[in-house]
Design a protein around this motif. Sequence first.
Motif, PDB file in Angstrom:
ATOM      1  N   THR A  74       6.255 -17.864  -8.359  1.00 30.01           N
ATOM      2  CA  THR A  74       5.639 -16.745  -9.065  1.00 30.01           C
ATOM      3  C   THR A  74       5.210 -15.667  -8.077  1.00 30.01           C
ATOM      4  OG1 THR A  74       4.809 -18.291 -10.736  1.00 30.01           O
ATOM      5  CG2 THR A  74       3.829 -16.086 -10.690  1.00 30.01           C
ATOM      6  N   VAL A  75       5.835 -14.493  -8.190  1.00 29.41           N
ATOM      7  CA  VAL A  75       5.483 -13.362  -7.331  1.00 29.41           C
ATOM      8  C   VAL A  75       4.188 -12.749  -7.841  1.00 29.41           C
ATOM      9  CG1 VAL A  75       6.196 -11.065  -6.543  1.00 29.41           C
ATOM     10  CG2 VAL A  75       7.886 -12.896  -6.760  1.00 29.41           C
ATOM     11  N   VAL A  76       3.229 -12.539  -6.925  1.00 31.06           N
ATOM     12  CA  VAL A  76       1.953 -11.937  -7.309  1.00 31.06           C
ATOM     13  C   VAL A  76       1.675 -10.625  -6.580  1.00 31.06           C
ATOM     14  CG1 VAL A  76       0.884 -14.108  -8.007  1.00 31.06           C
ATOM     15  CG2 VAL A  76       0.694 -13.346  -5.626  1.00 31.06           C
ATOM     16  N   GLY A  77       2.531 -10.266  -5.640  1.00 24.83           N
ATOM     17  CA  GLY A  77       2.326  -9.022  -4.915  1.00 24.83           C
ATOM     18  C   GLY A  77       3.461  -8.743  -3.949  1.00 24.83           C
ATOM     19  N   GLY A  78       3.428  -7.539  -3.405  1.00 29.79           N
ATOM     20  CA  GLY A  78       4.450  -7.164  -2.437  1.00 29.79           C
ATOM     21  C   GLY A  78       4.055  -5.910  -1.687  1.00 29.79           C
ATOM     22  N   ARG A  79       4.671  -5.728  -0.535  1.00 29.92           N
ATOM     23  CA  ARG A  79       4.423  -4.538   0.279  1.00 29.92           C
ATOM     24  C   ARG A  79       5.703  -4.221   1.031  1.00 29.92           C
ATOM     25  NH1 ARG A  79       2.185  -4.293   5.762  1.00 29.92           N
ATOM     26  NH2 ARG A  79       1.974  -6.513   5.498  1.00 29.92           N
ATOM     27  N   THR A  80       6.083  -2.947   1.008  1.00 31.66           N
ATOM     28  CA  THR A  80       7.287  -2.506   1.726  1.00 31.66           C
ATOM     29  C   THR A  80       6.914  -1.415   2.713  1.00 31.66           C
ATOM     30  OG1 THR A  80       8.712  -3.021  -0.140  1.00 31.66           O
ATOM     31  CG2 THR A  80       9.587  -1.495   1.490  1.00 31.66           C
ATOM     32  N   ARG A  81       7.415  -1.544   3.934  1.00 32.76           N
ATOM     33  CA  ARG A  81       7.307  -0.475   4.923  1.00 32.76           C
ATOM     34  C   ARG A  81       8.701   0.111   5.064  1.00 32.76           C
ATOM     35  NH1 ARG A  81       6.794  -1.231  11.147  1.00 32.76           N
ATOM     36  NH2 ARG A  81       8.920  -0.602  10.978  1.00 32.76           N
ATOM     37  N   PHE A  82       8.805   1.375   4.665  1.00 35.18           N
ATOM     38  CA  PHE A  82      10.103   2.041   4.653  1.00 35.18           C
ATOM     39  C   PHE A  82      10.453   2.577   6.037  1.00 35.18           C
ATOM     40  CE2 PHE A  82       8.415   2.282   0.341  1.00 35.18           C
ATOM     41  CZ  PHE A  82       9.465   1.732  -0.379  1.00 35.18           C
ATOM     42  N   CYS A  83      11.695   2.972   6.205  1.00 40.18           N
ATOM     43  CA  CYS A  83      12.192   3.463   7.495  1.00 40.18           C
ATOM     44  C   CYS A  83      11.450   4.707   7.983  1.00 40.18           C
ATOM     45  CB  CYS A  83      13.695   3.741   7.410  1.00 40.18           C
ATOM     46  SG  CYS A  83      14.667   2.233   7.191  1.00 40.18           S
ATOM     47  N   ASP A  84      10.942   5.524   7.051  1.00 44.42           N
ATOM     48  CA  ASP A  84      10.226   6.738   7.461  1.00 44.42           C
ATOM     49  C   ASP A  84       8.759   6.473   7.795  1.00 44.42           C
ATOM     50  OD1 ASP A  84       9.096   6.330   4.976  1.00 44.42           O
ATOM     51  OD2 ASP A  84       9.729   8.255   4.146  1.00 44.42           O
ATOM     52  N   GLY A  85       8.338   5.194   7.732  1.00 45.85           N
ATOM     53  CA  GLY A  85       6.970   4.829   8.096  1.00 45.85           C
ATOM     54  C   GLY A  85       6.002   4.759   6.929  1.00 45.85           C
ATOM     55  N   THR A  86       6.419   5.207   5.751  1.00 43.00           N
ATOM     56  CA  THR A  86       5.541   5.128   4.590  1.00 43.00           C
ATOM     57  C   THR A  86       5.547   3.704   4.033  1.00 43.00           C
ATOM     58  OG1 THR A  86       7.304   5.784   3.076  1.00 43.00           O
ATOM     59  CG2 THR A  86       5.925   7.550   3.994  1.00 43.00           C
ATOM     60  N   THR A  87       4.527   3.386   3.247  1.00 36.99           N
ATOM     61  CA  THR A  87       4.439   2.059   2.646  1.00 36.99           C
ATOM     62  C   THR A  87       4.167   2.164   1.159  1.00 36.99           C
ATOM     63  OG1 THR A  87       2.076   1.885   3.088  1.00 36.99           O
ATOM     64  CG2 THR A  87       3.550   0.992   4.763  1.00 36.99           C
ATOM     65  N   ASP A  88       4.507   1.125   0.444  1.00 36.05           N
ATOM     66  CA  ASP A  88       4.229   1.008  -0.973  1.00 36.05           C
ATOM     67  C   ASP A  88       3.866  -0.448  -1.224  1.00 36.05           C
ATOM     68  OD1 ASP A  88       3.939   1.666  -3.634  1.00 36.05           O
ATOM     69  OD2 ASP A  88       6.079   1.608  -4.084  1.00 36.05           O
ATOM     70  N   SER A  89       2.886  -0.687  -2.089  1.00 33.04           N
ATOM     71  CA  SER A  89       2.484  -2.063  -2.352  1.00 33.04           C
ATOM     72  C   SER A  89       2.040  -2.226  -3.797  1.00 33.04           C
ATOM     73  CB  SER A  89       1.360  -2.482  -1.403  1.00 33.04           C
ATOM     74  OG  SER A  89       0.222  -1.678  -1.595  1.00 33.04           O
ATOM     75  N   PHE A  90       1.995  -3.486  -4.237  1.00 34.63           N
ATOM     76  CA  PHE A  90       1.498  -3.812  -5.570  1.00 34.63           C
ATOM     77  C   PHE A  90       0.895  -5.208  -5.535  1.00 34.63           C
ATOM     78  CE2 PHE A  90       5.607  -5.831  -5.538  1.00 34.63           C
ATOM     79  CZ  PHE A  90       5.447  -6.971  -6.301  1.00 34.63           C
ATOM     80  N   GLY A  91       0.051  -5.512  -6.494  1.00 34.67           N
ATOM     81  CA  GLY A  91      -0.491  -6.850  -6.651  1.00 34.67           C
ATOM     82  C   GLY A  91      -1.447  -7.257  -5.551  1.00 34.67           C
ATOM     83  N   ILE A  92      -1.462  -8.546  -5.273  1.00 36.26           N
ATOM     84  CA  ILE A  92      -2.372  -9.116  -4.291  1.00 36.26           C
ATOM     85  C   ILE A  92      -1.603  -9.775  -3.156  1.00 36.26           C
ATOM     86  CG2 ILE A  92      -4.171  -9.516  -6.016  1.00 36.26           C
ATOM     87  CD1 ILE A  92      -3.378 -12.504  -5.960  1.00 36.26           C
ATOM     88  N   THR A  93      -2.299 -10.036  -2.068  1.00 39.22           N
ATOM     89  CA  THR A  93      -1.700 -10.772  -0.959  1.00 39.22           C
ATOM     90  C   THR A  93      -2.198 -12.213  -1.004  1.00 39.22           C
ATOM     91  OG1 THR A  93      -3.470 -10.161   0.564  1.00 39.22           O
ATOM     92  CG2 THR A  93      -1.542  -8.725   0.496  1.00 39.22           C
TER      93      THR A  93
END
Length: 90
Positions: free
Chosen positions: A56-75
């Motif tokens: 069960t996925v409860v969260g996520g975080r992505t660091r993109f090539c341009d240095g920006t990040t996006d996240s959702f949920g919990i760690t």
Amino acid sequence: MPRRKLMLRRTFAMVAAAAGVATALVGPASPAQAIPVCKAGYQCTYIYYSSATFETVVGGRTRFCDGTTDSFGITTRWLELASAQCPEPL
């Protein structure tokens, strides 16, 4: 031995004994696992799960090539890292 010194010694002994009992009841701490590092020049996505079953996925975080990040949920402590090499700039 003066009464005050005897009381301090007894108090210290009781605190030390209580700390020992608390440590024995809790048990040794498990070693901490390091969060995988995203290498330079890579886009990385961390996917967090609710348990060690990784169902069960409860969260996520992505660091993109341009240095920006996006996240959702919990760690959580249960995570996977997916990475892909960034394209060369034009």
